[in-house]
Design an enzyme around this catalytic site. Sequence first.
Site, PDB file in Angstrom:
ATOM      1  CB  SER A   7      -0.721   0.110   1.642  1.00  0.00           C
ATOM      2  OG  SER A   7      -1.695   0.983   1.341  1.00  0.00           O
ATOM      3  CG  HIS A   8       0.783   4.813  -2.108  1.00  0.00           C
ATOM      4  ND1 HIS A   8      -0.724   3.735  -3.368  1.00  0.00           N
ATOM      5  CD2 HIS A   8       1.071   4.894  -3.736  1.00  0.00           C
ATOM      6  CE1 HIS A   8       0.161   4.198  -4.781  1.00  0.00           C
ATOM      7  NE2 HIS A   8       0.776   5.016  -4.783  1.00  0.00           N
ATOM      8  CB  SER A   9      -1.020   4.058   3.076  1.00  0.00           C
ATOM      9  OG  SER A   9      -1.492   4.132   5.573  1.00  0.00           O
TER      10      SER A   9
END
Length: 131
Positions: A7-9
């Site tokens: 994920s980007h996060s």
Amino acid sequence: MSIVIVSHSRKLAEGLKEILDQIAKNIKIVAVGGAGDAGETLGSNPNKIRDAIMDLSNEDAIFIICDFGSTVLSVKYVINILPDNIKKKIYLIDAPLVEGAYAIAVEASSGSSIDEILKAAEDARNFHKLS
């Protein structure tokens, strides 16, 4: 069998891992999120993705599921530079992150075949929360 959540996060990846760890105790699950050395910024880090995959290289199958955009591109880049003996174990999943990862975890922890796991992940694309 194992799952890599990308994920980007970092927080999103780790939160999803926390959920999956509760339902799939016999499956190795790795969360890779964010950019920077500690995932402190939003983005993707191909080196961390590669390291996660290499740490699972002894697994029979490595299911990778991403949120969107550059994480998918980063994973594809990493897969292309991996040795063939590892590439053949990787299944890049085209499904919603949460629903797809959940489907993979449930099926894998139940002893389903790779084809059954892939089918469940594919079916997660059509999962309706409200009837």
